[in-house]
Design a protein around this motif. Structure first.
Motif, PDB file in Angstrom:
ATOM      1  N   LEU A   1       5.074  12.260  -4.837  1.00 21.25           N
ATOM      2  CA  LEU A   1       5.860  11.530  -3.757  1.00 21.25           C
ATOM      3  C   LEU A   1       5.664  10.117  -3.799  1.00 21.25           C
ATOM      4  N   MET A   2       4.484   9.780  -3.941  1.00 15.53           N
ATOM      5  CA  MET A   2       4.395   8.202  -4.004  1.00 15.53           C
ATOM      6  C   MET A   2       5.043   7.423  -5.199  1.00 15.53           C
ATOM      7  N   ASN A   3       4.841   8.174  -6.661  1.00 17.61           N
ATOM      8  CA  ASN A   3       5.398   7.883  -7.478  1.00 17.61           C
ATOM      9  C   ASN A   3       7.068   7.700  -7.474  1.00 17.61           C
TER      10      ASN A   3
ATOM     11  N   GLY B   1      -7.272  -7.824  -0.837  1.00 13.73           N
ATOM     12  CA  GLY B   1      -6.440  -8.610   0.031  1.00 13.73           C
ATOM     13  C   GLY B   1      -5.286  -8.050   0.988  1.00 13.73           C
ATOM     14  N   TRP B   2      -4.534  -8.608   1.574  1.00 12.46           N
ATOM     15  CA  TRP B   2      -3.661  -8.113   2.643  1.00 12.46           C
ATOM     16  C   TRP B   2      -2.329  -7.545   1.907  1.00 12.46           C
ATOM     17  N   LYS B   3      -2.149  -6.120   2.444  1.00 14.07           N
ATOM     18  CA  LYS B   3      -0.919  -5.297   1.871  1.00 14.07           C
ATOM     19  C   LYS B   3      -0.224  -5.115   2.892  1.00 14.07           C
ATOM     20  N   VAL B   4       1.249  -4.645   2.457  1.00 10.68           N
ATOM     21  CA  VAL B   4       2.262  -4.370   3.368  1.00 10.68           C
ATOM     22  C   VAL B   4       2.410  -2.861   3.479  1.00 10.68           C
ATOM     23  N   TYR B   5       2.288  -2.241   4.797  1.00 10.68           N
ATOM     24  CA  TYR B   5       2.380  -0.709   4.811  1.00 10.68           C
ATOM     25  C   TYR B   5       3.884  -0.401   5.680  1.00 10.68           C
TER      26      TYR B   5
ATOM     27  N   ASN C   1       0.984  -1.291  -0.017  1.00  6.21           N
ATOM     28  CA  ASN C   1       0.041  -0.059  -0.045  1.00  6.21           C
ATOM     29  C   ASN C   1       0.832   1.101  -0.096  1.00  6.21           C
ATOM     30  N   PHE C   2       1.251   1.883  -1.105  1.00  3.57           N
ATOM     31  CA  PHE C   2       2.172   2.884  -1.296  1.00  3.57           C
ATOM     32  C   PHE C   2       1.810   4.102  -0.869  1.00  3.57           C
TER      33      PHE C   2
ATOM     34  N   THR D   1       3.877   5.888   1.868  1.00  7.77           N
ATOM     35  CA  THR D   1       4.275   7.212   1.636  1.00  7.77           C
ATOM     36  C   THR D   1       3.924   8.169   2.779  1.00  7.77           C
ATOM     37  N   ARG D   2       2.574   8.153   3.213  1.00  2.00           N
ATOM     38  CA  ARG D   2       2.254   9.047   3.937  1.00  2.00           C
ATOM     39  C   ARG D   2       2.975   8.863   5.462  1.00  2.00           C
ATOM     40  N   LEU D   3       3.085   7.658   5.782  1.00  2.00           N
ATOM     41  CA  LEU D   3       3.731   7.335   7.086  1.00  2.00           C
ATOM     42  C   LEU D   3       5.438   7.827   7.026  1.00  2.00           C
TER      43      LEU D   3
END
Length: 216
Positions: free
Chosen positions: A93-95, A159-163, A69-70, A74-76
């Motif tokens: 920033l996300m890109n 589904g499950w995403k890594v943050y 979850n980009f 990125t927000r964090l």
């Protein structure tokens, strides 16, 4: 410590690749079911083990990054300044953060040398929307202690995403946050974006030069 973080976290991040499925497996099951299959690709593909950057970039982009979850990451990483950024700045920033991670993990994957990934059993509450999957990297025949890697994951509609992930107590998001905060304080959000763009362009240029030299 940062070098260890980059090299070893990348090995495990590759294990998150999966084929899209109608059912959504539990996060620990997801990793356990896919790690052997994906790492076998790296182990058996001579071009990947030899450091074929183009092929590795394609593999990372296609198989690893869809499971992050980009926006959340990125927000964090950007921290409180995210709230004042414009939609265009947030997208930029996300890109750039995504490209940065692609390059980082591509370097990590080329250093893979038959490590074994062990996934710790997870007691998952049926209502849980966030979990931490604990894993370790073990080098067969080595006296070194296993490297502990924790994945912070959240349940999304697809589904499950890594943050975030933590290697030996060091958070990926936190490690970037302090650097980003300094850059924002000095030059603002646009300054951070400019720095990331330049860093990514430099990395791409260096990779192209290295690949060209290797093909001679």
């Amino acid at each position: 410590m940062k070098k260890m973080f980059v090299l070893l976290s990348g090995v495990l991040l590759l294990s998150l690749a999966q084929t899209v499925r109608a059912d959504v497996p539990d996060p620990d099951v997801l990793i356990k079911e896919t790690v052997r299959e994906v790492l076998d690709v790296v182990r058996k593909d001579q071009e990947l083990r030899a450091g074929n950057q183009k092929k590795m970039l394609e593999l990372v982009d296609a198989k690893v990054l869809p499971h992050f979850n980009f926006e959340h990451m990125t927000r964090l990483a950007v921290g409180k300044s995210w709230r004042t950024a414009t939609p265009e700045q947030k997208q930029a920033l996300m890109n750039e953060f995504r490209i940065l991670l692609v390059r980082t993990y591509t370097k990590a994957f080329t250093s893979y040398r038959d490590q074994v990934v062990e996934i710790k059993p997870l007691k998952l509450d049926a209502a849980a929307t966030e979990v931490t999957v604990k894993t370790s990297i073990v080098k067969p025949g080595s006296s070194q202690q296993p490297v502990l890697v924790d994945y912070d994951m959240e349940k999304m509609p697809n589904g499950w995403k890594v943050y975030d992930l933590t290697v030996e107590g060091v958070s990926l998001v936190t490690s970037y946050r302090s650097t980003f905060a300094d850059q924002i304080q000095q030059a603002g959000i646009d300054g951070l974006i400019k720095t990331l763009v330049e860093k990514n362009q430099s990395a791409a240029s260096n990779a192209a030069v290295a690949e060209k030299a290797g093909n001679k």
